[in-house]
Design a protein around this motif. Structure first.
Motif, PDB file in Angstrom:
ATOM      1  N   CYS A 114     -17.002  -0.076  16.567  1.00 61.27           N
ATOM      2  CA  CYS A 114     -16.780   0.428  15.206  1.00 61.27           C
ATOM      3  C   CYS A 114     -16.267  -0.690  14.306  1.00 61.27           C
ATOM      4  N   HIS A 115     -15.362  -1.515  14.816  1.00 59.73           N
ATOM      5  CA  HIS A 115     -14.850  -2.626  14.023  1.00 59.73           C
ATOM      6  C   HIS A 115     -15.972  -3.582  13.643  1.00 59.73           C
ATOM      7  N   LYS A 116     -16.848  -3.879  14.583  1.00 57.99           N
ATOM      8  CA  LYS A 116     -17.953  -4.799  14.287  1.00 57.99           C
ATOM      9  C   LYS A 116     -18.870  -4.224  13.210  1.00 57.99           C
ATOM     10  N   ALA A 117     -19.068  -2.926  13.234  1.00 55.91           N
ATOM     11  CA  ALA A 117     -19.976  -2.303  12.277  1.00 55.91           C
ATOM     12  C   ALA A 117     -19.329  -2.021  10.923  1.00 55.91           C
ATOM     13  N   PHE A 118     -18.026  -1.727  10.911  1.00 53.77           N
ATOM     14  CA  PHE A 118     -17.430  -1.173   9.699  1.00 53.77           C
ATOM     15  C   PHE A 118     -16.143  -1.830   9.208  1.00 53.77           C
ATOM     16  N   ARG A 119     -15.717  -2.905   9.817  1.00 53.29           N
ATOM     17  CA  ARG A 119     -14.470  -3.521   9.363  1.00 53.29           C
ATOM     18  C   ARG A 119     -14.729  -4.920   8.845  1.00 53.29           C
ATOM     19  N   ALA A 120     -14.160  -5.233   7.693  1.00 44.51           N
ATOM     20  CA  ALA A 120     -14.273  -6.572   7.111  1.00 44.51           C
ATOM     21  C   ALA A 120     -13.127  -7.428   7.646  1.00 44.51           C
ATOM     22  N   ASP A 129     -10.053   2.467  -2.300  1.00 44.50           N
ATOM     23  CA  ASP A 129      -9.137   1.360  -2.509  1.00 44.50           C
ATOM     24  C   ASP A 129      -9.818   0.058  -2.099  1.00 44.50           C
ATOM     25  N   GLU A 130      -9.848  -0.869  -3.003  1.00 46.56           N
ATOM     26  CA  GLU A 130     -10.492  -2.162  -2.731  1.00 46.56           C
ATOM     27  C   GLU A 130      -9.738  -2.987  -1.690  1.00 46.56           C
ATOM     28  N   ARG A 131      -8.475  -2.651  -1.431  1.00 49.18           N
ATOM     29  CA  ARG A 131      -7.692  -3.426  -0.459  1.00 49.18           C
ATOM     30  C   ARG A 131      -7.980  -3.023   0.978  1.00 49.18           C
ATOM     31  N   SER A 132      -8.801  -2.021   1.144  1.00 51.72           N
ATOM     32  CA  SER A 132      -9.140  -1.547   2.479  1.00 51.72           C
ATOM     33  C   SER A 132      -9.895  -2.630   3.248  1.00 51.72           C
ATOM     34  N   LYS A 133      -9.674  -2.669   4.548  1.00 55.51           N
ATOM     35  CA  LYS A 133     -10.409  -3.599   5.398  1.00 55.51           C
ATOM     36  C   LYS A 133     -11.726  -2.998   5.882  1.00 55.51           C
ATOM     37  N   ALA A 134     -12.005  -1.798   5.422  1.00 61.68           N
ATOM     38  CA  ALA A 134     -13.269  -1.154   5.754  1.00 61.68           C
ATOM     39  C   ALA A 134     -14.358  -1.721   4.848  1.00 61.68           C
ATOM     40  N   THR A 135     -15.529  -1.948   5.418  1.00 61.60           N
ATOM     41  CA  THR A 135     -16.643  -2.428   4.614  1.00 61.60           C
ATOM     42  C   THR A 135     -17.244  -1.270   3.823  1.00 61.60           C
ATOM     43  N   ASP A 136     -18.073  -1.595   2.860  1.00 65.13           N
ATOM     44  CA  ASP A 136     -18.768  -0.561   2.086  1.00 65.13           C
ATOM     45  C   ASP A 136     -19.661   0.294   2.976  1.00 65.13           C
ATOM     46  N   GLU A 137     -20.029  -0.237   4.139  1.00 66.53           N
ATOM     47  CA  GLU A 137     -20.887   0.488   5.077  1.00 66.53           C
ATOM     48  C   GLU A 137     -20.278   1.826   5.500  1.00 66.53           C
ATOM     49  N   VAL A 138     -18.948   1.922   5.510  1.00 66.67           N
ATOM     50  CA  VAL A 138     -18.294   3.187   5.871  1.00 66.67           C
ATOM     51  C   VAL A 138     -18.797   4.301   4.960  1.00 66.67           C
ATOM     52  N   TRP A 139     -18.912   3.999   3.687  1.00 64.35           N
ATOM     53  CA  TRP A 139     -19.317   5.014   2.716  1.00 64.35           C
ATOM     54  C   TRP A 139     -20.835   5.092   2.557  1.00 64.35           C
ATOM     55  N   GLN A 140     -21.521   4.020   2.876  1.00 65.59           N
ATOM     56  CA  GLN A 140     -22.980   4.015   2.755  1.00 65.59           C
ATOM     57  C   GLN A 140     -23.656   4.626   3.978  1.00 65.59           C
ATOM     58  N   ARG A 141     -23.005   4.533   5.122  1.00 67.31           N
ATOM     59  CA  ARG A 141     -23.571   5.047   6.376  1.00 67.31           C
ATOM     60  C   ARG A 141     -22.563   5.996   7.039  1.00 67.31           C
ATOM     61  N   VAL A 168       0.861  -1.174   0.000  1.00 70.61           N
ATOM     62  CA  VAL A 168       0.000   0.000   0.000  1.00 70.61           C
ATOM     63  C   VAL A 168       0.901   1.227   0.000  1.00 70.61           C
ATOM     64  N   ASP A 169       0.588   2.172  -0.852  1.00 73.79           N
ATOM     65  CA  ASP A 169       1.336   3.420  -0.905  1.00 73.79           C
ATOM     66  C   ASP A 169       1.168   4.145   0.430  1.00 73.79           C
ATOM     67  N   PRO A 170       2.255   4.371   1.174  1.00 78.29           N
ATOM     68  CA  PRO A 170       2.122   5.012   2.483  1.00 78.29           C
ATOM     69  C   PRO A 170       1.598   6.448   2.407  1.00 78.29           C
ATOM     70  N   ASP A 171       1.661   7.072   1.236  1.00 78.25           N
ATOM     71  CA  ASP A 171       1.158   8.435   1.088  1.00 78.25           C
ATOM     72  C   ASP A 171      -0.297   8.481   0.617  1.00 78.25           C
ATOM     73  N   SER A 172      -0.882   7.327   0.339  1.00 84.43           N
ATOM     74  CA  SER A 172      -2.286   7.280  -0.071  1.00 84.43           C
ATOM     75  C   SER A 172      -3.175   7.424   1.159  1.00 84.43           C
ATOM     76  N   PRO A 173      -4.443   7.775   0.969  1.00 85.88           N
ATOM     77  CA  PRO A 173      -5.347   7.837   2.123  1.00 85.88           C
ATOM     78  C   PRO A 173      -5.395   6.510   2.885  1.00 85.88           C
ATOM     79  N   LEU A 174      -5.440   5.384   2.146  1.00 86.27           N
ATOM     80  CA  LEU A 174      -5.458   4.076   2.795  1.00 86.27           C
ATOM     81  C   LEU A 174      -4.186   3.865   3.609  1.00 86.27           C
ATOM     82  N   GLY A 175      -3.045   4.170   3.022  1.00 94.47           N
ATOM     83  CA  GLY A 175      -1.778   4.001   3.729  1.00 94.47           C
ATOM     84  C   GLY A 175      -1.685   4.859   4.975  1.00 94.47           C
TER      85      GLY A 175
END
Length: 149
Positions: A142-148, A84-96, A22-29
């Motif tokens: 938060c992890h239960k709700a938003f982390r894959a 970034d599709e490699r994120s461990k965040a679920t789509d719920e982060v952006w939907q909710r 992961v690019d350390p300068d990206s938002p995900l990084g």
């Protein structure tokens, strides 16, 4: 193998390894780095309270302040749309997003309460343990709700 083949193999391995990072300068990084720092500090604080590592009052106070500061940082690195599709965040982060940001504020409040618990020395376990549990509960919710996983 000849030296030339070994060098070629080594270069190929390095290039393949770089592709998966992961690019350390990206938002995900940036947010991953912040969450890793938060985890390390939180584990140290919890470890002190649970006897896994030696208790150090000054280190606990400093760690609580650092965790509070860090708790305000990752949210700015979550863009309005999934980046970034490699994120461990679920789509719920952006939907909710409203709920996600509400839970982020809950964590910030929990870390502020932990800092508040460190303002009266000598520190007392009876004050620190519930405050630290509040931080851990906030992270877990938060992890239960938003982390894959």
């Amino acid at each position: 193998m000849t030296l030339k083949k070994l060098l070629l193999l080594a270069c190929a391995c390095l290039m393949l390894a770089a592709c998966g990072g992961v690019d350390p300068d990206s938002p995900l990084g940036k947010r991953q780095a912040l969450f890793k720092q938060m985890l390390k500090v939180s584990e140290n604080l919890g470890g002190m309270l649970r006897g896994r590592i030696p208790y150090d009052e000054a280190a606990f106070i400093s760690g609580a302040a650092k965790l509070d500061k860090l708790s305000h940082e990752p949210w700015q690195h979550f863009p309005q749309v999934r980046d970034d599709e490699r994120s461990k965040a679920t789509d719920e982060v952006w939907q909710r997003q409203a709920r996600f940001h509400e839970m982020a504020r809950d964590l910030e409040a929990a870390t502020a309460a932990l800092v508040q618990a460190t303002t009266s020395t000598p520190l007392r376990r009876s004050t620190l343990e519930p405050a630290m549990q509040g931080v851990e509960d906030s992270c877990e919710a938060c992890h239960k709700a938003f982390r894959a996983y």
